[in-house]
Design a protein around this motif. Sequence first.
Motif, PDB file in Angstrom:
ATOM      1  N   ILE A 260       0.868  -1.179   0.000  1.00  0.00           N
ATOM      2  CA  ILE A 260       0.000   0.000   0.000  1.00  0.00           C
ATOM      3  C   ILE A 260       0.904   1.227   0.000  1.00  0.00           C
ATOM      4  O   ILE A 260       1.647   1.463   0.951  1.00  0.00           O
ATOM      5  CB  ILE A 260      -0.925   0.014   1.220  1.00  0.00           C
ATOM      6  CG1 ILE A 260      -1.741  -1.280   1.296  1.00  0.00           C
ATOM      7  CG2 ILE A 260      -1.864   1.214   1.158  1.00  0.00           C
ATOM      8  CD1 ILE A 260      -2.549  -1.418   2.563  1.00  0.00           C
ATOM      9  N   VAL A 261       0.850   1.981  -1.088  1.00  0.00           N
ATOM     10  CA  VAL A 261       1.717   3.147  -1.278  1.00  0.00           C
ATOM     11  C   VAL A 261       0.885   4.408  -1.082  1.00  0.00           C
ATOM     12  O   VAL A 261      -0.305   4.446  -1.433  1.00  0.00           O
ATOM     13  CB  VAL A 261       2.343   3.120  -2.686  1.00  0.00           C
ATOM     14  CG1 VAL A 261       3.342   4.257  -2.856  1.00  0.00           C
ATOM     15  CG2 VAL A 261       3.025   1.776  -2.940  1.00  0.00           C
ATOM     16  N   PHE A 262       1.512   5.457  -0.546  1.00  0.00           N
ATOM     17  CA  PHE A 262       0.785   6.673  -0.186  1.00  0.00           C
ATOM     18  C   PHE A 262       1.297   7.875  -0.978  1.00  0.00           C
ATOM     19  O   PHE A 262       2.236   8.553  -0.550  1.00  0.00           O
ATOM     20  CB  PHE A 262       0.905   6.922   1.318  1.00  0.00           C
ATOM     21  CG  PHE A 262       0.498   5.742   2.142  1.00  0.00           C
ATOM     22  CD1 PHE A 262      -0.846   5.467   2.360  1.00  0.00           C
ATOM     23  CD2 PHE A 262       1.444   4.884   2.669  1.00  0.00           C
ATOM     24  CE1 PHE A 262      -1.231   4.360   3.101  1.00  0.00           C
ATOM     25  CE2 PHE A 262       1.070   3.772   3.411  1.00  0.00           C
ATOM     26  CZ  PHE A 262      -0.273   3.510   3.623  1.00  0.00           C
ATOM     27  N   PRO A 263       0.692   8.156  -2.136  1.00  0.00           N
ATOM     28  CA  PRO A 263       1.080   9.330  -2.921  1.00  0.00           C
ATOM     29  C   PRO A 263       0.820  10.619  -2.155  1.00  0.00           C
ATOM     30  O   PRO A 263      -0.145  10.721  -1.391  1.00  0.00           O
ATOM     31  CB  PRO A 263       0.180   9.249  -4.165  1.00  0.00           C
ATOM     32  CG  PRO A 263      -0.310   7.837  -4.198  1.00  0.00           C
ATOM     33  CD  PRO A 263      -0.383   7.388  -2.783  1.00  0.00           C
ATOM     34  N   GLY A 264       1.662  11.626  -2.398  1.00  0.00           N
ATOM     35  CA  GLY A 264       1.550  12.865  -1.642  1.00  0.00           C
ATOM     36  C   GLY A 264       0.527  13.845  -2.171  1.00  0.00           C
ATOM     37  O   GLY A 264       0.150  14.784  -1.464  1.00  0.00           O
ATOM     38  N   ASN A 265       0.048  13.635  -3.412  1.00  0.00           N
ATOM     39  CA  ASN A 265      -0.924  14.582  -3.964  1.00  0.00           C
ATOM     40  C   ASN A 265      -1.771  13.883  -5.029  1.00  0.00           C
ATOM     41  O   ASN A 265      -1.517  12.729  -5.396  1.00  0.00           O
ATOM     42  CB  ASN A 265      -0.218  15.806  -4.553  1.00  0.00           C
ATOM     43  CG  ASN A 265       0.848  15.422  -5.562  1.00  0.00           C
ATOM     44  OD1 ASN A 265       0.559  14.794  -6.576  1.00  0.00           O
ATOM     45  ND2 ASN A 265       2.093  15.809  -5.287  1.00  0.00           N
TER      46      ASN A 265
END
Length: 347
Positions: free
Chosen positions: A236-241
């Motif tokens: 699970i990756v968390f993009p910043g925008n």
Amino acid sequence: MKSLLNIAKVLVLALLLGQFLYAAPAELEPATDTLARHRLLKKLQKEDDLRSLCSGLKVCMNIDYPGCSVGDKHPWPKVKYNDEFCKPYKELASRGYKADPKAPMVPEIYARLGRQYRVEYIYSGTLPLNQNVISYLFDNMPFTAQLINAYLDENYTLEYTHPSRRFFNGSNGRSLSGEFYWALQDSAGQKLGMRDVFFGYGHAQILKWALHGTAVAYLDMDPIPGNQIRYKLTAIVFPGNSVLNSIMQMKVFRSVVNTKIEHIVDDIKKAAGMYFGGNKEPMLKSASLKSAENVQYVLDFEEVVNGAHWELGDFERLQKARREKREQDMQAVPIMVKDIQVIKEKK
């Protein structure tokens, strides 16, 4: 008399109102521990991440995390706190990684889960290794990287950054690198080494993008017939925008990510195939594997390959036993040996 009665009524009303106002804050909302909040903010560095931590745990798990203010627990207006959003919270809790303030990296991990954007990648397959061998390789990561390098002439690195051996950094020597925390080594106390959770800060060069970000990953493994391991990696990756979120959702982007993961898996398969095919020459010729400590690791690895049992933690236990044995040998009382002298008889 009437005026005195009115004054008495006002005083009673004031006392009752004062009692209510005094009790209300304690009953409706616990006072914020400002010192705990300051510590949280120092760890997370951003007010938004603090709110993501507090609001996500409050909405998804009904947890009032220590140090969170009333405002910190307000849900983000653009986040849909549905079952899908809350799924990772419940997944981590069911695996045994609860929102315990005393556990390492809890604020950092749960703050990411509470962010608006996330992308999930799933990769599965098999490896030609049995459970004992995979346990040894995970129990001695630097040796594992050097073993792959010896067989494939690559530049993998895996190095522990903390005595607990739960924090480490690594690189495939090409376009992927990162710093990681091994949050769980089993699932709720079951299947040691086969149910893992990792959290990490990664750096990747994918197509024309140089990316930096965080991810939580589950690695589930099970032995299957034929001395093989079936695995499933969920990241699970968390993009910043929103822009980055859109890019990471693209099919072409997902395809490239899968290709990079597949490349690493293929390297493991190739090295394993050469080794189990009887080719020991690369291992014996490797300069790094000829060091004093690595020679012992090679011998241990050979024993495991030949059927010896191994599980996570055996490396440290064995190293401690060997260290104590060396110390005992050094402290042993030496035997006093006197030279034999030939005594000439007096004539």
